[in-house]
Design a protein around this motif. Structure first.
Motif, PDB file in Angstrom:
ATOM      1  N   VAL A  27       0.837  -1.200   0.000  1.00 53.43           N
ATOM      2  CA  VAL A  27       0.000   0.000   0.000  1.00 53.43           C
ATOM      3  C   VAL A  27       0.876   1.256   0.000  1.00 53.43           C
ATOM      4  N   ILE A  28       1.956   1.230   0.751  1.00 59.31           N
ATOM      5  CA  ILE A  28       2.883   2.368   0.764  1.00 59.31           C
ATOM      6  C   ILE A  28       3.512   2.549  -0.613  1.00 59.31           C
ATOM      7  N   ASP A  29       3.895   1.440  -1.248  1.00 58.60           N
ATOM      8  CA  ASP A  29       4.465   1.519  -2.599  1.00 58.60           C
ATOM      9  C   ASP A  29       3.474   2.145  -3.584  1.00 58.60           C
ATOM     10  N   ILE A  30       2.235   1.740  -3.500  1.00 56.71           N
ATOM     11  CA  ILE A  30       1.198   2.297  -4.378  1.00 56.71           C
ATOM     12  C   ILE A  30       1.025   3.788  -4.101  1.00 56.71           C
ATOM     13  N   PHE A  31       1.004   4.149  -2.832  1.00 53.69           N
ATOM     14  CA  PHE A  31       0.898   5.560  -2.465  1.00 53.69           C
ATOM     15  C   PHE A  31       2.035   6.365  -3.076  1.00 53.69           C
ATOM     16  N   GLN A  32       3.258   5.852  -2.967  1.00 54.45           N
ATOM     17  CA  GLN A  32       4.413   6.566  -3.505  1.00 54.45           C
ATOM     18  C   GLN A  32       4.285   6.769  -5.014  1.00 54.45           C
ATOM     19  N   GLU A  33       3.835   5.754  -5.721  1.00 53.62           N
ATOM     20  CA  GLU A  33       3.633   5.867  -7.166  1.00 53.62           C
ATOM     21  C   GLU A  33       2.562   6.906  -7.490  1.00 53.62           C
ATOM     22  N   GLN A  34       1.435   6.821  -6.798  1.00 53.77           N
ATOM     23  CA  GLN A  34       0.342   7.757  -7.047  1.00 53.77           C
ATOM     24  C   GLN A  34       0.743   9.183  -6.699  1.00 53.77           C
ATOM     25  N   ALA A  35       1.492   9.345  -5.645  1.00 54.40           N
ATOM     26  CA  ALA A  35       1.935  10.683  -5.247  1.00 54.40           C
ATOM     27  C   ALA A  35       2.753  11.325  -6.356  1.00 54.40           C
ATOM     28  N   GLY A  36       3.608  10.536  -6.985  1.00 55.40           N
ATOM     29  CA  GLY A  36       4.406  11.054  -8.086  1.00 55.40           C
ATOM     30  C   GLY A  36       3.557  11.491  -9.265  1.00 55.40           C
ATOM     31  N   ILE A  37       2.548  10.716  -9.570  1.00 58.79           N
ATOM     32  CA  ILE A  37       1.662  11.028 -10.700  1.00 58.79           C
ATOM     33  C   ILE A  37       0.820  12.269 -10.402  1.00 58.79           C
ATOM     34  N   TRP A  38       0.140  12.254  -9.281  1.00 55.84           N
ATOM     35  CA  TRP A  38      -0.821  13.326  -8.992  1.00 55.84           C
ATOM     36  C   TRP A  38      -0.153  14.631  -8.627  1.00 55.84           C
ATOM     37  N   LYS A  45      -0.740  27.197 -12.271  1.00 60.71           N
ATOM     38  CA  LYS A  45      -1.092  27.887 -13.512  1.00 60.71           C
ATOM     39  C   LYS A  45      -2.125  27.123 -14.328  1.00 60.71           C
ATOM     40  N   ALA A  46      -2.366  25.881 -13.960  1.00 61.96           N
ATOM     41  CA  ALA A  46      -3.364  25.061 -14.651  1.00 61.96           C
ATOM     42  C   ALA A  46      -4.768  25.479 -14.204  1.00 61.96           C
ATOM     43  N   GLU A  47      -5.745  24.922 -14.880  1.00 59.64           N
ATOM     44  CA  GLU A  47      -7.137  25.152 -14.473  1.00 59.64           C
ATOM     45  C   GLU A  47      -7.313  24.682 -13.027  1.00 59.64           C
ATOM     46  N   PRO A  48      -7.969  25.475 -12.191  1.00 59.40           N
ATOM     47  CA  PRO A  48      -8.164  25.075 -10.794  1.00 59.40           C
ATOM     48  C   PRO A  48      -8.819  23.698 -10.652  1.00 59.40           C
ATOM     49  N   ARG A  49      -9.718  23.366 -11.577  1.00 61.24           N
ATOM     50  CA  ARG A  49     -10.386  22.059 -11.501  1.00 61.24           C
ATOM     51  C   ARG A  49      -9.368  20.918 -11.604  1.00 61.24           C
ATOM     52  N   GLN A  50      -8.332  21.107 -12.445  1.00 59.52           N
ATOM     53  CA  GLN A  50      -7.320  20.060 -12.620  1.00 59.52           C
ATOM     54  C   GLN A  50      -6.576  19.796 -11.330  1.00 59.52           C
ATOM     55  N   TRP A  51      -6.049  20.876 -10.709  1.00 66.11           N
ATOM     56  CA  TRP A  51      -5.283  20.630  -9.495  1.00 66.11           C
ATOM     57  C   TRP A  51      -6.183  20.271  -8.319  1.00 66.11           C
ATOM     58  N   ALA A  52      -7.445  20.701  -8.358  1.00 70.02           N
ATOM     59  CA  ALA A  52      -8.382  20.290  -7.302  1.00 70.02           C
ATOM     60  C   ALA A  52      -8.657  18.790  -7.402  1.00 70.02           C
ATOM     61  N   ASP A  53      -8.821  18.288  -8.634  1.00 76.60           N
ATOM     62  CA  ASP A  53      -9.028  16.849  -8.834  1.00 76.60           C
ATOM     63  C   ASP A  53      -7.803  16.062  -8.371  1.00 76.60           C
ATOM     64  N   ALA A  73      -3.990  19.000   4.069  1.00 74.49           N
ATOM     65  CA  ALA A  73      -3.485  20.007   3.125  1.00 74.49           C
ATOM     66  C   ALA A  73      -4.135  19.833   1.759  1.00 74.49           C
ATOM     67  N   CYS A  74      -4.302  18.595   1.340  1.00 71.89           N
ATOM     68  CA  CYS A  74      -4.964  18.316   0.060  1.00 71.89           C
ATOM     69  C   CYS A  74      -6.422  18.782   0.081  1.00 71.89           C
ATOM     70  N   GLU A  75      -7.076  18.590   1.200  1.00 73.59           N
ATOM     71  CA  GLU A  75      -8.478  19.019   1.315  1.00 73.59           C
ATOM     72  C   GLU A  75      -8.588  20.536   1.184  1.00 73.59           C
ATOM     73  N   ARG A  76      -7.671  21.264   1.813  1.00 76.41           N
ATOM     74  CA  ARG A  76      -7.694  22.727   1.681  1.00 76.41           C
ATOM     75  C   ARG A  76      -7.503  23.135   0.219  1.00 76.41           C
ATOM     76  N   ALA A  77      -6.559  22.512  -0.464  1.00 76.49           N
ATOM     77  CA  ALA A  77      -6.312  22.831  -1.873  1.00 76.49           C
ATOM     78  C   ALA A  77      -7.514  22.451  -2.735  1.00 76.49           C
ATOM     79  N   GLU A  78      -8.070  21.291  -2.478  1.00 73.55           N
ATOM     80  CA  GLU A  78      -9.238  20.837  -3.245  1.00 73.55           C
ATOM     81  C   GLU A  78     -10.398  21.818  -3.104  1.00 73.55           C
ATOM     82  N   LYS A  79     -10.710  22.194  -1.887  1.00 72.80           N
ATOM     83  CA  LYS A  79     -11.817  23.121  -1.655  1.00 72.80           C
ATOM     84  C   LYS A  79     -11.577  24.459  -2.348  1.00 72.80           C
ATOM     85  N   ALA A  80     -10.341  24.943  -2.284  1.00 69.81           N
ATOM     86  CA  ALA A  80     -10.018  26.217  -2.927  1.00 69.81           C
ATOM     87  C   ALA A  80     -10.171  26.108  -4.446  1.00 69.81           C
ATOM     88  N   GLY A  81      -9.730  25.001  -4.999  1.00 69.05           N
ATOM     89  CA  GLY A  81      -9.815  24.812  -6.448  1.00 69.05           C
ATOM     90  C   GLY A  81     -11.232  24.629  -6.948  1.00 69.05           C
TER      91      GLY A  81
END
Length: 126
Positions: A27-38, A45-53, A73-81
Motif C-alpha cells: 500500500v505504501i508503494d502504491i501511495f508513492q507511485e500515485q503521489a508522483g503522478i498526482w 497555472k493550470a485550471e483550478p479544476r485540474q489541481w483540485a481533482d 493540506a490536500c483538502e484545503r487545496a481541493e476546496k479552494a480549487g
C-alpha cells in the motif's frame, strides 16, 4: 494546544491493511507511485479544476495510509480549487506549495515505515 496531525499514522495503516505488514508495504508503494503522478498535476497555472481533482485523489490515497497531515493540506487545496471564485495563481501556488512540502515529509516517513516493516517481515519469515 492542538496536537499536529501525523505524517503517517501507523494505527490507521495497520487498520487499513488488517495488520498484514506485507500488504502495508504494498500500500505504501502504491501511495508513492500515485503521489508522483498526482503531484505533477498540481500546477497553480493550470485550471483550478485540474489541481483540485489531483488534490482530491491524493487526499484519498493519503487517507489510505494514515497520512493525515497531507490529507488535510490536500483538502484545503481541493476546496479552494472547487470554490465558486478560485484563488489567484499566487494563492494557489501557496496552497499547492504546502501540499508539496508536506508530501515530501510524508514520502520520507513512508520510506522509513516501509523499511521498518520490511525488516519485520524478514524477521518473521526466518
Amino acid at each position: 494546544m492542538t496536537t499536529p496531525l501525523a505524517l503517517l499514522d501507523r494505527d490507521t495503516l495497520t487498520a487499513m491493511t488488517g495488520g498484514d505488514d506485507s500488504l502495508a508495504i504494498e500500500v505504501i508503494d502504491i501511495f508513492q507511485e500515485q503521489a508522483g503522478i498526482w503531484s505533477r498535476l498540481m500546477d497553480p497555472k493550470a485550471e483550478p479544476r485540474q489541481w483540485a481533482d489531483a488534490a482530491h485523489t491524493l487526499k484519498g490515497s493519503s487517507l489510505s495510509i494514515g497520512a493525515l497531515r497531507l490529507a488535510q493540506a490536500c483538502e484545503r487545496a481541493e476546496k479552494a480549487g472547487r470554490a465558486e471564485t478560485p484563488p489567484s495563481i499566487t494563492a494557489a501556488a501557496v496552497l499547492l506549495g504546502d501540499v508539496r512540502d508536506i508530501l515530501a515529509l510524508t514520502l520520507e516517513e513512508a520510506m522509513k515505515t516501509s523499511y521498518q516493516l520490511a525488516g519485520k517481515v524478514a524477521r518473521n519469515a526466518s
